[in-house]
Design an enzyme around this catalytic site. Structure first.
Site, PDB file in Angstrom:
ATOM      1  N   ASP A  64       0.831  -1.209   0.000  1.00 24.27           N
ATOM      2  CA  ASP A  64       0.000   0.000   0.000  1.00 24.27           C
ATOM      3  C   ASP A  64       0.864   1.257   0.000  1.00 24.27           C
ATOM      4  O   ASP A  64       2.085   1.194   0.143  1.00 24.27           O
ATOM      5  CB  ASP A  64      -0.965   0.003   1.197  1.00 24.27           C
ATOM      6  CG  ASP A  64      -0.297  -0.414   2.522  1.00 24.27           C
ATOM      7  OD1 ASP A  64       0.945  -0.439   2.585  1.00 24.27           O
ATOM      8  OD2 ASP A  64      -1.016  -0.716   3.482  1.00 24.27           O
ATOM      9  N   ASN A 133      -7.977  -2.689  14.042  1.00 21.25           N
ATOM     10  CA  ASN A 133      -9.356  -2.942  13.609  1.00 21.25           C
ATOM     11  C   ASN A 133      -9.438  -4.127  12.650  1.00 21.25           C
ATOM     12  O   ASN A 133     -10.458  -4.349  12.006  1.00 21.25           O
ATOM     13  CB  ASN A 133      -9.945  -1.684  12.946  1.00 21.25           C
ATOM     14  CG  ASN A 133      -9.189  -1.278  11.689  1.00 21.25           C
ATOM     15  OD1 ASN A 133      -8.295  -1.982  11.236  1.00 21.25           O
ATOM     16  ND2 ASN A 133      -9.560  -0.145  11.125  1.00 21.25           N
ATOM     17  N   HIS A 135      -7.526  -4.605   9.919  1.00 19.70           N
ATOM     18  CA  HIS A 135      -7.174  -4.376   8.519  1.00 19.70           C
ATOM     19  C   HIS A 135      -5.868  -5.073   8.159  1.00 19.70           C
ATOM     20  O   HIS A 135      -4.996  -5.273   9.007  1.00 19.70           O
ATOM     21  CB  HIS A 135      -7.157  -2.883   8.145  1.00 19.70           C
ATOM     22  CG  HIS A 135      -6.020  -2.069   8.650  1.00 19.70           C
ATOM     23  ND1 HIS A 135      -6.188  -0.782   9.127  1.00 19.70           N
ATOM     24  CD2 HIS A 135      -4.689  -2.312   8.737  1.00 19.70           C
ATOM     25  CE1 HIS A 135      -5.025  -0.290   9.476  1.00 19.70           C
ATOM     26  NE2 HIS A 135      -4.090  -1.207   9.258  1.00 19.70           N
ATOM     27  N   GLU A 140      -9.725  -1.600   5.086  1.00 24.04           N
ATOM     28  CA  GLU A 140     -10.437  -1.309   6.317  1.00 24.04           C
ATOM     29  C   GLU A 140     -11.685  -2.191   6.425  1.00 24.04           C
ATOM     30  O   GLU A 140     -12.144  -2.757   5.426  1.00 24.04           O
ATOM     31  CB  GLU A 140     -10.852   0.170   6.329  1.00 24.04           C
ATOM     32  CG  GLU A 140      -9.688   1.161   6.233  1.00 24.04           C
ATOM     33  CD  GLU A 140      -8.947   1.348   7.565  1.00 24.04           C
ATOM     34  OE1 GLU A 140      -8.758   0.356   8.299  1.00 24.04           O
ATOM     35  OE2 GLU A 140      -8.559   2.502   7.857  1.00 24.04           O
TER      36      GLU A 140
HETATM   37  C1  GLP Z   1      -0.507   0.265   8.690  1.00 27.68           C
HETATM   38  C2  GLP Z   1      -0.172  -0.549   7.455  1.00 27.68           C
HETATM   39  C3  GLP Z   1      -0.490  -2.008   7.667  1.00 27.68           C
HETATM   40  C4  GLP Z   1       0.088  -2.473   8.989  1.00 27.68           C
HETATM   41  C5  GLP Z   1      -0.537  -1.702  10.117  1.00 27.68           C
HETATM   42  C6  GLP Z   1      -0.079  -2.154  11.488  1.00 27.68           C
HETATM   43  O1  GLP Z   1      -1.829   0.610   8.751  1.00 27.68           O
HETATM   44  N1  GLP Z   1      -0.839  -0.117   6.269  1.00 27.68           N
HETATM   45  O2  GLP Z   1       0.049  -2.771   6.588  1.00 27.68           O
HETATM   46  O3  GLP Z   1      -0.155  -3.846   9.148  1.00 27.68           O
HETATM   47  O4  GLP Z   1      -0.167  -0.347   9.918  1.00 27.68           O
HETATM   48  O5  GLP Z   1       1.129  -1.558  11.821  1.00 27.68           O
HETATM   49  P1  GLP Z   1       2.049  -1.968  13.025  1.00 27.68           P
HETATM   50  O6  GLP Z   1       2.691  -3.260  12.625  1.00 27.68           O
HETATM   51  O7  GLP Z   1       3.041  -0.868  13.169  1.00 27.68           O
HETATM   52  O8  GLP Z   1       1.176  -2.119  14.203  1.00 27.68           O
END
Ligand code: GLP
Length: 257
Positions: A64, A133, A135, A140
């Protein structure tokens, strides 16, 4: 789903790196799907520590990107992937792909990105984190379970969670481009990493809840080769926690009558 519960970031890094290195050495993994966020960092660091020349030949596709952040912005996923993946694993930057969140035509950019993935033969192993949440990527809750790469609007909660990288919450972009859930399911293998108690509820819903667009990560229950790599805190709400631990023990010790 294979649920692996380990002690902490060191073990998670070693396990994930071992899985990837095995696939690279055997020729099963030529294209890696890479994720941002803190969850996969231990794996990237362990891969850098155990670096082998074959890693440099990997193609990589990011999940992304924010809309409107130039690639040079330190918080763009272009920059994050360059710092954490391309540089550490000594990949050829020409083989590392991130969707362009500044493209004039975002829908066309998403189509181009899907075509580039297909031309590379698809993703062999997709790394994933998980949002609180549920995702994955930036899909989302309420995302179509068969979605493809497309522009999405970020939820307020996701923007708040990611505000830690931006200083000012108002600077967090409102939109993104993300691989769809259908795109992620097309990877030959997926490896989702979650650490910490903040992820425990999302992990429970993803692994043991119904397959539902309200927890996008639950779509991985439909994947034939999905590994869920957790620390003790993230695994805390799993009803079958002990069963997963027993199953992994049997893998190591072999099946006994
Ligand atoms: C962002 C990214 C996701 C990732 C999420 C969780 O939203 N787009 O790909 O999984 O963060 O991040 P973290 O691993 O820092 O908790």
């Amino acid at each position: 789903m294979r649920v692996v519960i380990l002690d902490g970031a060191g073990d998670i890094g070693a396990f994930g790196a071992g899985l990837i290195l095995d696939g690279v050495v055997r020729g099963r993994i030529r294209t890696l799907g890479v994720a941002t966020g803190s969850s996969p960092l231990a794996i990237y660091r362990a891969l850098a520590d155990q670096w082998i020349p074959a890693l440099a030949h990997l193609d990589a596709f990011a999940l992304d990107e924010y809309v409107g952040l130039p690639a040079e912005d330190p918080q763009s996923y272009h920059s994050v992937i360059r710092r954490e993946v391309t540089d550490r694993l000594r990949l050829d930057p020409a083989n590392v792909h991130v969707p362009d969140g500044c493209a004039a035509d975002l829908d066309a950019e998403c189509e181009r990105y899907e075509a580039a993935m297909a031309a590379a033969g698809g993703v062999d192993l997709q790394l994933l984190g998980i949002g609180r949440n549920g995702h994955i990527g930036f899909n989302e809750p309420s995302s179509s379970l068969s979605s493809r790469t497309r522009p999405k609007t970020l939820m307020a909660a996701t923007r708040r969670d990611n505000a830690r990288f931006f200083g000012d919450p108002d600077l967090v972009p409102r939109h993104c481009l993300t691989q769809g859930l259908g795109t992620i399911l097309d990877a030959a293998e997926v490896l989702l990493v979650a650490q910490g108690s903040g992820k425990a509820e999302a992990v429970r819903a993803a692994v043991e809840g119904p397959v539902s667009s309200m927890c996008p990560a639950s779509v991985l229950q439909l994947h034939r080769r999905a590994t869920i790599l957790l620390d003790e805190e993230a695994a805390r709400q799993l009803a079958l926690r002990q069963y997963y631990l027993d199953t992994e023990k049997n893998r190591i010790e072999g099946l006994r009558p």
